[in-house]
Design a protein around this motif. Structure first.
Motif, PDB file in Angstrom:
ATOM      1  N   LYS A  55      43.525 -22.575 -30.465  1.00 23.93           N
ATOM      2  CA  LYS A  55      43.981 -21.775 -31.603  1.00 23.93           C
ATOM      3  C   LYS A  55      45.501 -21.812 -31.717  1.00 23.93           C
ATOM      4  O   LYS A  55      46.207 -21.889 -30.736  1.00 23.93           O
ATOM      5  N   TRP A  56      45.970 -21.735 -32.969  1.00 24.70           N
ATOM      6  CA  TRP A  56      47.398 -21.562 -33.192  1.00 24.70           C
ATOM      7  C   TRP A  56      47.793 -20.155 -32.747  1.00 24.70           C
ATOM      8  O   TRP A  56      47.053 -19.197 -32.935  1.00 24.70           O
ATOM      9  N   MET A  57      48.961 -20.057 -32.175  1.00 29.02           N
ATOM     10  CA  MET A  57      49.515 -18.725 -31.856  1.00 29.02           C
ATOM     11  C   MET A  57      50.436 -18.311 -32.996  1.00 29.02           C
ATOM     12  O   MET A  57      51.261 -19.095 -33.467  1.00 29.02           O
ATOM     13  N   ARG A  58      50.328 -17.049 -33.415  1.00 30.65           N
ATOM     14  CA  ARG A  58      51.141 -16.564 -34.546  1.00 30.65           C
ATOM     15  C   ARG A  58      51.735 -15.215 -34.205  1.00 30.65           C
ATOM     16  O   ARG A  58      51.078 -14.374 -33.586  1.00 30.65           O
ATOM     17  N   SER A  59      52.992 -14.998 -34.601  1.00 31.43           N
ATOM     18  CA  SER A  59      53.618 -13.694 -34.392  1.00 31.43           C
ATOM     19  C   SER A  59      54.940 -13.645 -35.151  1.00 31.43           C
ATOM     20  O   SER A  59      55.299 -14.610 -35.838  1.00 31.43           O
ATOM     21  N   ASP A  60      55.622 -12.505 -35.013  1.00 34.81           N
ATOM     22  CA  ASP A  60      56.923 -12.285 -35.632  1.00 34.81           C
ATOM     23  C   ASP A  60      57.802 -11.647 -34.560  1.00 34.81           C
ATOM     24  O   ASP A  60      57.543 -10.537 -34.110  1.00 34.81           O
ATOM     25  N   THR A  61      58.843 -12.365 -34.115  1.00 38.01           N
ATOM     26  CA  THR A  61      59.698 -11.852 -33.047  1.00 38.01           C
ATOM     27  C   THR A  61      60.777 -10.909 -33.561  1.00 38.01           C
ATOM     28  O   THR A  61      61.571 -10.409 -32.770  1.00 38.01           O
ATOM     29  N   ASN A  62      60.822 -10.627 -34.895  1.00 38.20           N
ATOM     30  CA  ASN A  62      61.777  -9.665 -35.465  1.00 38.20           C
ATOM     31  C   ASN A  62      60.996  -8.655 -36.307  1.00 38.20           C
ATOM     32  O   ASN A  62      60.918  -8.769 -37.533  1.00 38.20           O
ATOM     33  N   PRO A  63      60.422  -7.649 -35.653  1.00 39.58           N
ATOM     34  CA  PRO A  63      59.545  -6.715 -36.393  1.00 39.58           C
ATOM     35  C   PRO A  63      60.295  -5.549 -37.032  1.00 39.58           C
ATOM     36  O   PRO A  63      59.693  -4.531 -37.351  1.00 39.58           O
ATOM     37  N   SER A  64      61.618  -5.682 -37.234  1.00 37.51           N
ATOM     38  CA  SER A  64      62.387  -4.544 -37.787  1.00 37.51           C
ATOM     39  C   SER A  64      61.939  -4.174 -39.185  1.00 37.51           C
ATOM     40  O   SER A  64      62.124  -3.035 -39.638  1.00 37.51           O
ATOM     41  N   SER A  65      61.346  -5.121 -39.923  1.00 35.92           N
ATOM     42  CA  SER A  65      60.809  -4.820 -41.263  1.00 35.92           C
ATOM     43  C   SER A  65      59.293  -4.938 -41.256  1.00 35.92           C
ATOM     44  O   SER A  65      58.667  -5.247 -42.272  1.00 35.92           O
ATOM     45  N   GLY A  66      58.711  -4.724 -40.065  1.00 39.36           N
ATOM     46  CA  GLY A  66      57.286  -4.890 -39.929  1.00 39.36           C
ATOM     47  C   GLY A  66      56.950  -6.289 -39.439  1.00 39.36           C
ATOM     48  O   GLY A  66      57.787  -7.193 -39.453  1.00 39.36           O
ATOM     49  N   VAL A  67      55.726  -6.462 -38.982  1.00 43.60           N
ATOM     50  CA  VAL A  67      55.291  -7.759 -38.498  1.00 43.60           C
ATOM     51  C   VAL A  67      54.778  -8.576 -39.674  1.00 43.60           C
ATOM     52  O   VAL A  67      53.790  -8.212 -40.320  1.00 43.60           O
ATOM     53  N   ASP A  68      55.474  -9.674 -39.932  1.00 45.02           N
ATOM     54  CA  ASP A  68      55.090 -10.587 -41.014  1.00 45.02           C
ATOM     55  C   ASP A  68      54.922 -11.974 -40.404  1.00 45.02           C
ATOM     56  O   ASP A  68      55.818 -12.466 -39.715  1.00 45.02           O
ATOM     57  N   THR A  69      53.806 -12.623 -40.687  1.00 44.10           N
ATOM     58  CA  THR A  69      53.627 -13.940 -40.068  1.00 44.10           C
ATOM     59  C   THR A  69      52.672 -14.799 -40.880  1.00 44.10           C
ATOM     60  O   THR A  69      52.168 -14.406 -41.933  1.00 44.10           O
ATOM     61  N   TRP A  70      52.391 -15.988 -40.332  1.00 44.34           N
ATOM     62  CA  TRP A  70      51.715 -17.055 -41.022  1.00 44.34           C
ATOM     63  C   TRP A  70      50.200 -16.811 -41.114  1.00 44.34           C
ATOM     64  O   TRP A  70      49.596 -16.159 -40.288  1.00 44.34           O
ATOM     65  N   CYS A  71      49.621 -17.423 -42.151  1.00 44.70           N
ATOM     66  CA  CYS A  71      48.179 -17.605 -42.252  1.00 44.70           C
ATOM     67  C   CYS A  71      47.931 -18.608 -43.384  1.00 44.70           C
ATOM     68  O   CYS A  71      48.884 -19.125 -43.981  1.00 44.70           O
ATOM     69  N   HIS A  72      46.657 -18.881 -43.660  1.00 47.47           N
ATOM     70  CA  HIS A  72      46.367 -19.857 -44.696  1.00 47.47           C
ATOM     71  C   HIS A  72      46.495 -19.207 -46.087  1.00 47.47           C
ATOM     72  O   HIS A  72      46.367 -17.997 -46.258  1.00 47.47           O
TER      73      HIS A  72
END
Length: 615
Positions: A55-72
């Protein structure tokens, strides 16, 4: 999302000159990772799945504006029906700050501020074959910000340790609003590939943008086949053994080759060298004698080769050409035997690493034979048995030699009785020799015979005795009736003997015997302890021929059929002159008188004749 990580190859012709050796080979392009973002089973609430693979690993290392990250996403795509968008997951803090409500990024197709979103996948490249190549398609429309470079952007980074990441590619401008292919060099030691999206703080009044999309990801690596290889080795090898390296010589011959090895305990290959070739560049075409005592001793070894010449070196393969287990110690053989005659021989050998290939033996210096089963030695006497074993690595045991005695004949024990009635037991065995002689008297306890027995005149009736030889053969018990042995009571009388004899004279000896029971079997005549004659029991005279000058001892020994004896002795003197009226030259005195008278008559006749002539 369709993902393929199976190997797909294409062939590219290449020719690489190595001095006088030109390696002409077809380059294989191997697919390391392919993902066209088309897996219909995706759900953005779970980790992305690649056709039930990693599986691809997905995350956001700067969550100051919330966690925003990748998907299809189905909003934009290069091929198929999906692509990967940077902000599918998360709510939009910019929209909230502008009073437009708390809405998700996906609902308005706009990315958020303060993002460090990534999607990552592991890679397995062959480090011996050089760098890989990443190609992908992207679409980007981003805002100016305080992010590095002055605008929010997509970037590609790699990691060799899954901890720190190096940026390898950055979106070239804020607006790339047509699908564009990017090509990125991926280092051969890469463990993880990361697609990153970085956005800065939002500046009031700035128009919100869509961000970045990625599609049709492909990672490949060009593999150049080996030009040389190590010939197959046996499963086991000794401490020193030859290694042959072959190369494609259709375009010429390499100047030298290098041999690399590793053991199961090591993860990396080591260049082999010895005392003669210290740089590891061995001449091509000659065997390389690998000496395990220089490399760590007994172990399982893997080998690969590299062709060298003209300043260019073949790319070192990542997988071995062949392997072998080194066994430096020969086997150990033990010998056991059973029986006295015939003797059965059993050989057994052990080897701790490679196992025993064969056991060989040689009997009495004859040809070596392979031992398959117990051997039997039947012929009596001493035999020399040599034996050795060879293990599956070719180590030959030092020859062992032992002496085998075959004796299947029992000893023979006889007795004799001297004039003092002492009984002497004498045992004989011509092969292995006597171990012990046993006796008992009148059915008593068996004892070991050590010295003559004084039992004949003690009122005892029966003596039993037998002997055992060193091959453990036991004689049948013999018996002696102590009441029926009168030989020591026989009276021997020696005839008249002169005081001395002259040298060369034959001495006539006679004797008489008082033997009413006829017990005497024969007579032994001994001079000075040496047997000079043996005659039957009915003969009572013997001519002793020409004793040497000096004093001698004469013994007449009467012997019965059981070996019992009695004797009489006399001194004999042989000197240079006659004594006791013995005539010279062995002639009688009567003959000497006749000779003297004849000589006197002749003298008188001679005198008469002389006087007549004078007148």
């Amino acid at each position: 999302m369709a993902v393929c990580i199976t190997i797909v190859t294409s062939l590219l012709s290449s020719s690489i000159a190595i001095g006088s050796f030109t390696a002409s080979a077809s380059t294989e392009t191997v697919t390391v990772l392919r993902d066209n973002i088309e897996n219909p089973a995706w759900t953005c609430d779970d980790a992305w799945d690649q056709d039930n693979r990693e599986k691809w690993m997905r995350s956001d290392t700067n969550p100051s504006s919330g966690v925003d990250t990748w998907c299809h996403s189905t909003h934009r795509m290069h091929g198929g029906t999906h692509s990967a968008w940077v902000a599918v997951i998360g709510t939009n803090s910019i929209s909230l700050a502008r009073g437009e409500g708390n809405v998700g990024n996906y609902a308005i197709d706009r990315y958020d501020a303060n993002m460090s979103a990534y999607m990552r996948h592991s890679l397995t490249l062959d480090p011996s074959q050089g760098d890989g190549t990443l190609t992908f398609y992207y679409w980007a429309d981003t805002m100016a910000s305080n992010a590095p470079g002055g605008y929010d952007h997509l970037q590609v980074s790699t990691s060799s340790n899954n901890s720190t990441y190096d940026i390898k590619w950055t979106q070239p401008s804020a607006s790339v609003t047509t699908w564009t292919m990017a090509t990125v060099t991926i280092p051969a030691n890469t463990k993880t590939l990361s697609f990153d999206f970085v956005s800065g703080a939002y500046s009031s009044g700035t128009e919100m943008k869509e961000g970045a999309y990625v599609d049709d990801i492909l990672v490949t690596q060009d593999l150049v086949p080996s030009w040389s290889s190590v010939e197959a080795l046996p499963a086991y090898s000794p401490a020193v053994f030859p290694i042959e390296v072959n190369a494609d010589t259709s375009q010429g011959t390499p100047e030298s080759v290098r041999l690399y090895y590793k053991t199961t305990a090591n993860s990396t290959y080591t260049l082999y060298h010895d005392q003669m070739v210290t740089d590891g560049n061995f001449p091509y075409g000659s065997p390389i004698y690998f000496n395990a005592s220089l490399t760590g001793g007994e172990a399982q070894y893997q080998f690969l080769s590299v062709a060298v010449g003209g300043g260019t070196t073949e790319i070192q393969p990542s997988s071995p050409d062949t392997s072998t287990t080194v066994d430096m110690n020969p086997p150990t053989t033990t010998m056991t035997h059973s029986g006295n005659g015939p003797v059965t021989i059993h050989l057994a050998s052990t080897d701790q690493r490679s196992g025993v290939e064969k056991i060989e033996f040689s009997l009495d210096g004859m040809t070596w034979n392979v031992w398959n089963q117990d051997i039997t030695i039947s012929s009596e006497g001493l035999h020399n048995l040599s034996y050795r074993a060879t293990d599956n690595a070719g180590n030959v045991e030092e020859t062992r030699t032992t002496t085998i005695l075959v004796d299947h004949t029992s000893p023979v024990t006889t007795y004799s009785i001297d004039s003092s009635a002492n009984i002497t037991l004498t045992a004989r065995d011509s092969t292995s020799g006597i171990n012990r002689t046993y006796y008992r008297v009148d059915g008593g306890v068996w004892s070991v015979y050590a010295s003559p027995l004084q039992i004949r005149d003690g009122g005892h009736q029966l003596l039993e005795f037998y002997s055992v030889d060193k091959a453990n053969n036991s004689e049948t018990t013999r018996t002696l009736n102590l009441e029926d042995i009168p030989i020591s009571n026989i009276a021997l009388t020696l005839g008249e003997m002169r005081g001395s004899y002259v040298p060369g004279e034959t001495i006539s000896i006679s004797w008489s015997v008082d033997d009413p029971s006829g017990l005497v079997d024969h007579y032994d005549i001994l001079l000075d302890g040496v047997l000079v004659g043996a005659i039957g029991g009915d003969t009572h005279n013997f001519d002793l021929a020409s004793p040497s000058e000096g004093d001698h001892d004469l013994v007449i020994n009467a012997v019965d059929s059981g070996g019992n004896s009695t004797q009489i002795s006399s001194p004999i003197v042989v000197s240079g002159s006659s004594t006791n009226g013995a005539a010279p030259l062995g002639l009688s005195w009567e003959l000497w008188i006749i000779i003297a008278i004849a000589l006197l008559v002749l003298a008188l006749l001679g005198l008469i004749l002389w006087r007549r002539k004078k007148r």
